[in-house]
Design a protein around this motif. Structure first.
Motif, PDB file in Angstrom:
ATOM      1  N   UNK A  65      11.116 -48.097  14.714  1.00 36.96           N
ATOM      2  CA  UNK A  65      10.797 -49.076  15.602  1.00 36.96           C
ATOM      3  C   UNK A  65      11.736 -49.119  16.778  1.00 36.96           C
ATOM      4  N   UNK A  66      13.115 -48.837  16.495  1.00 32.51           N
ATOM      5  CA  UNK A  66      14.384 -48.720  17.470  1.00 32.51           C
ATOM      6  C   UNK A  66      13.914 -47.573  18.494  1.00 32.51           C
ATOM      7  N   UNK A  67      13.536 -46.364  17.721  1.00 35.63           N
ATOM      8  CA  UNK A  67      13.367 -45.142  18.346  1.00 35.63           C
ATOM      9  C   UNK A  67      12.214 -45.165  19.335  1.00 35.63           C
ATOM     10  N   UNK A  68      11.066 -45.791  19.084  1.00 32.99           N
ATOM     11  CA  UNK A  68       9.846 -46.019  19.938  1.00 32.99           C
ATOM     12  C   UNK A  68      10.282 -46.924  20.932  1.00 32.99           C
ATOM     13  N   UNK A  69      10.979 -47.976  20.948  1.00 30.26           N
ATOM     14  CA  UNK A  69      11.460 -48.613  22.336  1.00 30.26           C
ATOM     15  C   UNK A  69      12.024 -47.799  23.169  1.00 30.26           C
ATOM     16  N   UNK A 125       7.825 -40.160  25.853  1.00 27.39           N
ATOM     17  CA  UNK A 125       6.576 -39.237  25.443  1.00 27.39           C
ATOM     18  C   UNK A 125       6.658 -39.344  23.809  1.00 27.39           C
ATOM     19  N   UNK A 126       5.595 -39.754  23.274  1.00 29.93           N
ATOM     20  CA  UNK A 126       5.443 -39.668  21.873  1.00 29.93           C
ATOM     21  C   UNK A 126       4.643 -38.573  21.429  1.00 29.93           C
ATOM     22  N   UNK A 127       5.131 -37.651  20.521  1.00 27.62           N
ATOM     23  CA  UNK A 127       4.226 -36.484  20.141  1.00 27.62           C
ATOM     24  C   UNK A 127       4.426 -36.646  18.549  1.00 27.62           C
ATOM     25  N   UNK A 128       3.372 -37.554  17.940  1.00 27.08           N
ATOM     26  CA  UNK A 128       3.212 -37.804  16.629  1.00 27.08           C
ATOM     27  C   UNK A 128       1.941 -37.240  15.770  1.00 27.08           C
ATOM     28  N   UNK A 129       1.933 -37.377  14.431  1.00 27.24           N
ATOM     29  CA  UNK A 129       1.127 -36.768  13.795  1.00 27.24           C
ATOM     30  C   UNK A 129       0.393 -38.160  13.149  1.00 27.24           C
ATOM     31  N   UNK A 130      -0.961 -38.169  13.258  1.00 27.27           N
ATOM     32  CA  UNK A 130      -1.448 -39.309  12.543  1.00 27.27           C
ATOM     33  C   UNK A 130      -1.258 -39.527  11.207  1.00 27.27           C
ATOM     34  N   UNK A 131      -1.218 -38.555  10.293  1.00 30.00           N
ATOM     35  CA  UNK A 131      -1.086 -38.597   8.789  1.00 30.00           C
ATOM     36  C   UNK A 131       0.518 -39.327   8.564  1.00 30.00           C
ATOM     37  N   UNK A 167      -2.723 -46.272  15.962  1.00 31.07           N
ATOM     38  CA  UNK A 167      -1.692 -45.784  16.243  1.00 31.07           C
ATOM     39  C   UNK A 167      -1.139 -45.755  17.831  1.00 31.07           C
ATOM     40  N   UNK A 168      -1.986 -45.386  18.551  1.00 35.09           N
ATOM     41  CA  UNK A 168      -1.745 -45.555  19.953  1.00 35.09           C
ATOM     42  C   UNK A 168      -1.419 -46.947  20.534  1.00 35.09           C
ATOM     43  N   UNK A 169      -2.299 -47.816  19.918  1.00 29.70           N
ATOM     44  CA  UNK A 169      -2.295 -49.156  20.381  1.00 29.70           C
ATOM     45  C   UNK A 169      -0.785 -49.874  19.756  1.00 29.70           C
ATOM     46  N   UNK A 170      -0.317 -49.349  18.666  1.00 19.82           N
ATOM     47  CA  UNK A 170       0.994 -49.970  18.411  1.00 19.82           C
ATOM     48  C   UNK A 170       2.063 -49.231  19.193  1.00 19.82           C
ATOM     49  N   UNK A 171       1.855 -47.951  19.413  1.00 17.76           N
ATOM     50  CA  UNK A 171       3.049 -47.357  20.264  1.00 17.76           C
ATOM     51  C   UNK A 171       3.088 -47.866  21.495  1.00 17.76           C
ATOM     52  N   UNK A 172       2.045 -47.985  22.350  1.00 23.06           N
ATOM     53  CA  UNK A 172       2.002 -48.607  23.503  1.00 23.06           C
ATOM     54  C   UNK A 172       2.441 -50.008  23.608  1.00 23.06           C
ATOM     55  N   UNK A 173       2.315 -50.764  22.659  1.00 24.52           N
ATOM     56  CA  UNK A 173       2.969 -52.100  22.799  1.00 24.52           C
ATOM     57  C   UNK A 173       4.270 -52.074  22.516  1.00 24.52           C
ATOM     58  N   UNK A 174       4.940 -51.180  22.051  1.00 26.94           N
ATOM     59  CA  UNK A 174       6.425 -50.856  21.923  1.00 26.94           C
ATOM     60  C   UNK A 174       6.889 -50.313  23.289  1.00 26.94           C
ATOM     61  N   UNK A 175       6.198 -49.831  24.089  1.00 26.90           N
ATOM     62  CA  UNK A 175       6.782 -49.366  25.396  1.00 26.90           C
ATOM     63  C   UNK A 175       6.344 -47.982  25.691  1.00 26.90           C
ATOM     64  N   UNK A 176       5.905 -47.534  24.756  1.00 32.97           N
ATOM     65  CA  UNK A 176       5.505 -45.999  24.778  1.00 32.97           C
ATOM     66  C   UNK A 176       4.603 -45.483  25.942  1.00 32.97           C
ATOM     67  N   UNK A 192      -6.350 -33.524  19.121  1.00 32.84           N
ATOM     68  CA  UNK A 192      -5.522 -34.556  19.467  1.00 32.84           C
ATOM     69  C   UNK A 192      -6.213 -35.821  20.215  1.00 32.84           C
ATOM     70  N   UNK A 193      -5.337 -36.780  20.268  1.00 32.39           N
ATOM     71  CA  UNK A 193      -5.930 -37.947  20.826  1.00 32.39           C
ATOM     72  C   UNK A 193      -4.815 -38.480  21.840  1.00 32.39           C
ATOM     73  N   UNK A 194      -5.198 -38.803  23.093  1.00 32.93           N
ATOM     74  CA  UNK A 194      -3.975 -38.840  24.404  1.00 32.93           C
ATOM     75  C   UNK A 194      -4.136 -40.165  24.931  1.00 32.93           C
ATOM     76  N   UNK A 195      -3.379 -40.769  25.395  1.00 28.04           N
ATOM     77  CA  UNK A 195      -3.377 -41.742  26.292  1.00 28.04           C
ATOM     78  C   UNK A 195      -1.877 -41.805  27.313  1.00 28.04           C
ATOM     79  N   UNK A 196      -2.244 -41.977  28.520  1.00 28.41           N
ATOM     80  CA  UNK A 196      -1.256 -41.947  29.738  1.00 28.41           C
ATOM     81  C   UNK A 196      -1.322 -43.253  30.523  1.00 28.41           C
ATOM     82  N   UNK A 197      -0.294 -44.223  29.834  1.00 32.00           N
ATOM     83  CA  UNK A 197      -0.193 -45.534  30.394  1.00 32.00           C
ATOM     84  C   UNK A 197       0.372 -45.446  32.040  1.00 32.00           C
ATOM     85  N   UNK A 198       0.919 -44.404  32.529  1.00 34.65           N
ATOM     86  CA  UNK A 198       1.340 -44.186  33.778  1.00 34.65           C
ATOM     87  C   UNK A 198       0.149 -43.894  34.770  1.00 34.65           C
TER      88      UNK A 198
END
Length: 330
Positions: free
Chosen positions: A191-195, A199-205, A219-228, A240-246
């Protein structure tokens, strides 16, 4: 020139059957990524545009010296590798089943890398990190450190982020490395790391195992909510699944929320031999494109191609000539 510093641990790798024939080499998730990143740069003729530095601690023994020589041959800078004369590298054994899936045995509790932040010369590393463009680390990097050292590393990353250094993170969850407290320690650390993560490069499993996510989209929704800002969720054979909020197109202008993630498929691999470094080689291929200025889709395509070749061969780091064709084809 872009400069990426990759923090982690490299160990001695034994690959084979217990009390049978064994192949000895070296490997570690972040080191594997560093090697494949360097190879990706070389294959695309931009080796001089991206500097790859590996940050760890090794011993003064012949195997440690041999590792350094081989990393240098791969184009990985070892100027930020510290020498610990009191300790040696860790060791792990890979055992494979008929489907190419692996199980591990580790001997790493007293490895030099575990005590990296306690090294008397670590302040030199802290100073050097202020000059890089990106820092990349993994969940294993966090897991091997004593608790206070893990907290110190997170505090260092806070400072680097405020100075404009881009932070990239692969959660790479290994339950055996964390306290058996129903994932509370790993959740707090991640949680601290994701804030801090850009750039998150994570595995869904991995994310599902820790957080109970029901889908990669969650997973993407949770990560973007943390500011990724940039999320890549690796799905193995499904790409893979991607999203770029920038990117403005990835944000719904009416609600201000992220639009649906985009899928980047990969080519099927008929004969999987060894999945040991699938995610690591993806990371290396991805970063070799990303740091060269490619978008997330193109970068994921390169990551997929690299991983697709690596899993057809045994060991964490395969022969260089086998990976070059995969990169130049993209």
């Amino acid at each position: 020139m872009k400069h990426i510093a990759i923090i982690g641990e490299c160990m001695i790798e034994l690959n084979g059957k217990p009390f049978g024939s064994m192949h000895q080499t070296f490997g570690g998730d972040t080191l594997n990524a560093a090697v494949y990143l360097s190879r990706g740069c070389e294959a695309n003729l931009n080796q001089d545009d991206i500097k790859v530095s590996y940050i760890t601690a090794l011993g003064a023994d012949p195997i440690s010296k041999g590792m350094l020589e081989r990393w240098q041959q791969e184009g990985v800078s070892t100027n930020l590798v510290l020498q610990d004369s009191q300790r040696t590298p860790g060791l792990y054994l890979i055992q494979l089943d008929d489907a190419g899936e692996r199980t591990f045995l580790y001997w790493r509790n007293q490895s030099a890398a575990r005590y990296l932040l306690q090294h008397p010369d670590f302040n030199q590393i802290k100073q050097a990190l202020r000059t890089v463009d990106m820092v990349f680390l993994s969940g294993i990097t966090l897991a091997i450190l004593p608790e206070q050292d893990r907290i110190e590393l997170l505090n260092i990353l806070v400072e680097l982020k405020t100075q404009g250094v881009e932070i990239a993170f692969d959660s790479n969850f290994r339950p055996a490395l964390w306290p058996q407290d129903e994932n509370q320690t790993v959740k707090n650390s991640y949680q601290a790391m994701y804030t801090l993560t850009d750039l998150a490069l994570v595995t869904f499993d991995d994310e599902q195992l820790i957080w109970g996510d029901s889908s990669p989209e969650q997973t993407i929704e949770r990560l973007t909510a943390l500011g990724v800002k940039r999320c890549i969720v690796k799905l193995g054979a499904n790409g893979c699944l991607i999203q770029d909020a920038t990117i403005q197109g990835d944000i719904n202008p009416d609600s201000g929320t992220a639009s649906a993630p985009r899928a980047v498929p990969t080519l099927p691999v008929e004969h999987v031999v060894d999945t040991t470094s699938a995610g690591d080689s993806f990371n290396g291929g991805f970063l070799s494109a990303y740091l060269a200025g490619e978008d997330l889709t193109k970068s994921c395509q390169r990551g997929n191609a690299m991983a697709g070749v690596v899993i057809q061969h045994r060991g964490a780091i395969i022969a260089k000539e086998l990976t070059q064709a995969a990169i130049t084809a993209i």
